[in-house]
Design a protein around this motif. Structure first.
Motif, PDB file in Angstrom:
ATOM      1  N   PRO A 272      -4.566 121.446 138.908  1.00 49.99           N
ATOM      2  CA  PRO A 272      -5.201 121.770 140.171  1.00 49.99           C
ATOM      3  C   PRO A 272      -6.541 122.101 140.074  1.00 49.99           C
ATOM      4  O   PRO A 272      -7.433 122.133 140.678  1.00 49.99           O
ATOM      5  N   THR A 466      -0.740 122.274 142.180  1.00 57.78           N
ATOM      6  CA  THR A 466      -1.047 121.038 142.538  1.00 57.78           C
ATOM      7  C   THR A 466      -0.630 120.485 143.727  1.00 57.78           C
ATOM      8  O   THR A 466      -1.807 119.619 144.333  1.00 57.78           O
ATOM      9  N   GLN A 468      -1.405 122.370 146.687  1.00 53.60           N
ATOM     10  CA  GLN A 468      -2.341 122.931 147.362  1.00 53.60           C
ATOM     11  C   GLN A 468      -3.709 122.207 147.298  1.00 53.60           C
ATOM     12  O   GLN A 468      -4.287 121.964 148.459  1.00 53.60           O
ATOM     13  N   SER A 469      -4.095 121.758 145.812  1.00 53.78           N
ATOM     14  CA  SER A 469      -5.274 120.929 145.471  1.00 53.78           C
ATOM     15  C   SER A 469      -5.298 119.605 146.359  1.00 53.78           C
ATOM     16  O   SER A 469      -6.191 119.097 146.595  1.00 53.78           O
TER      17      SER A 469
END
Length: 527
Positions: A272, A466, A468-469
């Motif tokens: 991320p 991961t 979120q990104s």
């Protein structure tokens, strides 16, 4: 020996444990074996027992303090080191969690071979040493701080499994053992809050005192523990030479297992930050995954004394570890994004945010008391199902909380309910695995639970990060940040739901086995 999952198995379990107590060699019962079969809890006075359980519970308390003391003042520490790279800032926390989750299993084997009490005290002193270094890193740079945090995490990796092993070997199955494990689990939410509160207080003066004062407290705990923690008889290591102990440590299996866990964890938490397009991220992840079958090959075919005893791996244990993995991965997401809601979206100062999370300490104590009762009355399987229900409700409340909503609505309710998930699932798992393996493998049983708990927290955050990104568009606006947070929390809902389904299947399986056993007994007796 089967682990207890059905509703009517407490009496049978106690009979099984009475048979297992003592020497595992199968020799004829003699005077020495009769003496060794007396549970140590029966020899402790009440004041010493209180101090003894307190010292063991400090292992859980300090493990969570080590996480909370950095989480609440993360940006203050980062500013003192002039850190601008978000990846460097993340590793101020991730370095600690990485070693806590990966070294626990090997630490349990150290306790099995060199003594649980000895390793418990060594763990406290190691924890203190590197807490001291972490504070002194203010005179150097953030590289030393991260290095100290990584080595600091080995301290709780030693104290947690060996503390639980001491409890498991001291108490027979029953209410007292259930309560002891429940209080141990209750220290998790309390420790996180204490760490964040005192870090916020010390940061008003100078943040290094957060770590220096912690080191002093750990040394005092080790000194007290040397007097009040009983020596656990371990007949299987009497007369063993150092060479034999090193052989039984299963060093090749430990190295491969630790390397696999580290690489997988590093890849998921680094991705991320730098992106999955970096070749080294997915290369390390692939290598880590490929090392998993290598580890099990060593354990099954090569190791003379496997790091994970095969008799501990049965269907019941698999259900328990699966439930624990899903529940505590959910908790990692819940606690991290609750802090982000308070600190980033609602812009609360660290001390006020800590105060808002203080109810988890109170409900943790209530959960501990109720869990001891539930373990006795409804069994570990029913307790585990209740725990996953609380995890699921807690993450749903967080994922649906409006940013502008008052604290006393969903946020407060979440801090009341979620600790019940922690303090029900952890002691239930510890009791099941403690009763599922012989006394000489108590360290490994404790290690399995703690490895899954701590590793799942870190890995769950890697999964959530991961997600979120990939959806927050770089976090350029508040709306984008909120979108990323929400997506990560929805990931947590999925994990909690999976764990809840596993726990329900666990209960159904236990009841089916119980009815089948009763039917078989009725057939054998001609009923």
């Amino acid at each position: 020996m089967e682990s207890p999952v059905s509703c009517d198995n407490n009496e049978d379990l106690e009979k099984k444990e009475e048979i297992d107590v003592g020497d595992d060699t199968g020799a004829d019962l003699d005077l020495s074996r009769t003496k060794s079969s007396v549970w140590l809890s029966e020899t402790l006075t009440l004041p010493r027992e209180i101090l003894f359980v307190g010292v063991i519970c400090v292992a859980q308390l300090t493990a969570q303090i080590g996480l909370g003391q950095t989480l609440s003042i993360l940006h203050i520490i980062g500013d003192s080191f002039h850190i601008t790279n978000p990846g460097d800032l993340t590793w101020l926390i991730a370095g600690y969690s990485l070693t806590v989750g990966t070294f626990i299993l090997f630490s349990g084997r150290l306790g099995d071979l060199f003594g649980y009490k000895r390793m418990l005290l060594i763990g406290y002193l190691w924890f203190a040493l590197w807490s001291l270094v972490a504070g002194c890193a203010v005179y150097s740079n953030h590289v030393l701080f991260v290095f100290a945090r990584v080595l600091q995490g080995i301290g709780p990796a030693i104290t947690l499994p060996n503390g639980i092993a001491v409890l498991g070997a001291t108490y027979p199955p029953g209410m007292r053992k259930n309560l002891a494990f429940s209080f141990f689990g209750a220290c998790a939410p309390s420790g996180g809050i204490l760490g964040s509160v005192f870090a916020g207080i010390f940061a008003l003066a100078w943040w290094p005192w957060t770590f220096w004062s912690f080191a002093i407290a750990l040394v005092i705990t080790a000194v007290v523990g040397s007097f009040v923690v009983p020596d656990i008889p371990q007949k299987h290591i009497e007369g063993m030479t150092l060479r034999e102990k090193l052989r039984d440590l299963d060093i090749p299996g430990a190295l491969v297992g630790i390397m696999s866990l580290v690489l997988i964890n590093f890849a998921w938490n680094q991705a991320p930050i730098v992106g999955w397009d970096k070749a080294y991220v997915y290369v390390l992840l692939i290598i880590g995954i490929l090392l998993v079958p290598v580890f099990f090959y060593i354990e099954v075919k090569i190791a003379p004394a496997p790091l994970i005893p095969l008799e501990a791996l049965n269907g019941d244990v698999g259900f328990v570890l699966g439930c624990i993995a899903c529940g505590w991965a959910t908790f990692g997401i819940w606690i991290f994004y609750t802090w982000q809601l308070l600190l980033v979206l609602r812009e609360k100062p660290p001390l006020l945010a800590s105060a808002m999370l203080c109810p988890v300490a109170i409900t943790g104590l209530c959960a501990a008391l109720s869990t001891g009762y539930m373990l006795t009355k409804v069994g570990p399987a029913g307790t585990m199902t209740a725990a996953l229900t609380f995890f699921t409700v807690g993450i749903i409340l967080l994922a649906t909380t409006p940013v502008g909503q008052i604290y006393w609505a969903q946020t407060f309710v979440g801090t009341i309910l979620t600790p019940f998930g922690m303090d029900m699932s952890f002691p239930a798992a510890c009791v099941i695995l403690s009763n599922a393996v012989p006394r000489r493998h108590q360290g490994i049983a404790a290690s399995l639970v703690n490895t899954v708990v701590n590793y799942s927290i870190s890995l769950g955050l890697g999964f959530a990060g991961t997600v979120q990104s990939q959806v927050d568009n770089g976090g350029q606006t508040t709306a984008d940040v909120l979108k990323g947070y929400r997506s990560a929390e929805y990931m947590g809902i999925g994990l909690a739901g999976l764990g809840l389904c596993l726990s329900i299947l666990f209960v159904a399986r236990g009841c089916w086995k119980s009815r089948r056993a009763k039917a078989k007994d009725g057939t054998n007796t001609g009923v």
